[in-house]
Design a protein around this motif. Structure first.
Motif, PDB file in Angstrom:
ATOM      1  N   PRO A  72       7.579  26.696   3.980  1.00  0.00           N
ATOM      2  CA  PRO A  72       6.200  27.179   4.152  1.00  0.00           C
ATOM      3  C   PRO A  72       5.681  26.805   5.528  1.00  0.00           C
ATOM      4  N   THR A  76       1.386  22.831   4.874  1.00  0.00           N
ATOM      5  CA  THR A  76       1.159  23.388   3.539  1.00  0.00           C
ATOM      6  C   THR A  76       1.597  22.402   2.463  1.00  0.00           C
ATOM      7  N   VAL A  78       2.732  22.009  -1.377  1.00  0.00           N
ATOM      8  CA  VAL A  78       3.271  22.775  -2.502  1.00  0.00           C
ATOM      9  C   VAL A  78       3.362  21.854  -3.713  1.00  0.00           C
ATOM     10  N   GLU A  89       3.713  27.448  -8.870  1.00  0.00           N
ATOM     11  CA  GLU A  89       3.417  26.388  -7.912  1.00  0.00           C
ATOM     12  C   GLU A  89       2.132  26.720  -7.174  1.00  0.00           C
ATOM     13  N   VAL A  91       0.331  26.666  -3.719  1.00  0.00           N
ATOM     14  CA  VAL A  91       0.674  26.668  -2.300  1.00  0.00           C
ATOM     15  C   VAL A  91      -0.652  26.647  -1.538  1.00  0.00           C
ATOM     16  N   ARG A 120       7.558  31.771  -0.831  1.00  0.00           N
ATOM     17  CA  ARG A 120       6.705  30.592  -0.589  1.00  0.00           C
ATOM     18  C   ARG A 120       6.082  30.630   0.806  1.00  0.00           C
ATOM     19  N   SER A 124       2.132  30.774   1.740  1.00  0.00           N
ATOM     20  CA  SER A 124       1.435  29.826   2.617  1.00  0.00           C
ATOM     21  C   SER A 124       0.667  30.551   3.715  1.00  0.00           C
ATOM     22  N   ASN A 136       1.473  30.654  -6.898  1.00  0.00           N
ATOM     23  CA  ASN A 136       2.684  31.460  -6.783  1.00  0.00           C
ATOM     24  C   ASN A 136       3.391  31.441  -8.137  1.00  0.00           C
TER      25      ASN A 136
END
Length: 335
Positions: A72, A76, A78, A89, A91, A120, A124, A136
């Motif tokens: 990402p 960021t 996660v 997840e 993000v 991902r 981001s 996500n």
């Protein structure tokens, strides 16, 4: 952009001419990925003829595992989540920390592959551009799961966001390709479950109709630089319908979308799902749902993911950010 400008915008806007980077990506994809997909499709057709039951046990999402190497954007955060039937997840880019705005994102998959890892970095980027926390969602995939089960995962994700205290008017559903289908169907499921609908939906190069003729006609005008027609038909016939034994639910373009929040639809001229976008836009307008269509010159399928090297993709992301700001502000004001 002034938020009120969206109300005065034409319903369809064309962006172009394409940057040289966008054109180069199209050529490179046509020379590399498209032949590979064609070869894999021929192999899949052969296996399906000899051993169809074995093909239905295939886990094509395995390709997502090495894609964890795609990082990402810097800074960021996660955070893994677990929904009732699938992984997810959070993000969150630095600009979105503590934000009350949420994008629930459904990755592109052709219904059968990719996952959280593959998207991902784009998630981001969306978080950075929109100052929204992005959930996500790794929804269940065919052939093991049906489209209805994937939509159930989307509804679970929405309920999860509500349970955490996020307001519907600050939530946007988004997705690319087959993920756009899941985003649109999730919005319909939210409405049908009697929940307050989200502020809006963003669909990128979305699959929204089961009509193969729409896709074939699009290819007669412009060649899709990524997908051969037989690949899309193979996925639909073999995996989505399990060789005709599983009924595909009513698709967004054939549904009644009355009562949903506004839609932003982005599509490239060089992809076979172009007509899916236009048919969905007509259906939304007929149902009284505000809809804006953006057509990007020479852009390939899911071109937005190329934002690192493609200025057209970065401009598309900026348009998404403007739309998200508009619909979440409008919904908050109405509430």
């Amino acid at each position: 952009m002034n938020l009120h400008e969206w109300r005065d915008r034409p319903s369809t806007v064309s962006f172009g001419p394409a940057s040289w980077q966008s054109r180069a990506l199209g050529v490179l994809t046509a020379l590399t990925l498209r032949p590979v997909l064609g070869l894999l499709t021929v192999l899949g057709l052969l296996i399906n003829r000899i051993w169809p039951a074995g093909l239905q046990r295939a886990h094509l999402d395995l390709i997502d595992r090495p894609l964890r190497l795609i990082r990402p954007l810097p800074g960021t955060v996660v955070t893994e989540q677990r929904l009732p039937h699938c992984p997810a997840e959070w993000v969150v880019a630095p600009a979105a920390r503590g934000s009350d705005r949420v994008i629930i994102y459904f990755h592109g998959s052709a219904l059968v592959t990719l996952g959280l890892n593959s998207h991902r970095r784009f998630a981001s980027k969306l978080s950075e551009a929109t100052a929204a926390q992005v959930l996500n969602v790794g929804y269940r995939l065919a052939p093991q799961a049906s489209i209805d089960e994937a939509v159930e995962d989307g509804l679970d994700a929405y309920r999860h966001a509500l349970a955490l205290g996020f307001e519907p008017g600050r939530i946007v559903l988004a997705g690319d390709s087959a993920g756009g289908l899941i985003a649109a169907d999730t919005a319909l499921a939210v409405r049908d479950a009697g929940l307050t609908v989200p502020a809006g939906q963003v669909l990128l190069s979305a699959l929204t109709s089961a009509d193969m003729d729409l896709k074939y006609r699009a290819l007669r005008d412009h060649k899709d630089v990524l997908f051969p027609f037989m690949t899309v038909k193979f996925i639909y016939d073999v995996f989505a319908t399990v060789n005709g034994t599983r009924e595909v639910p009513t698709m967004p373009a054939e549904s009644n979308s009355a009562g949903l929040g506004p839609f932003l639809l982005q599509v490239g001229t060089n992809e076979m799902l172009r007509n899916d976008t236009f048919v969905l836009a007509d259906q939304l307008a007929a149902a009284g749902v505000p809809v804006w269509v953006q057509v990007w010159d020479k852009a390939m399928h899911m071109f937005q993911l190329s934002f690192d090297v493609n200025p057209d993709a970065r401009r598309a992301v900026a348009e998404i950010a403007s739309f998200v700001a508009h619909v979440t502000s409008e919904a908050s004001a109405a509430a």
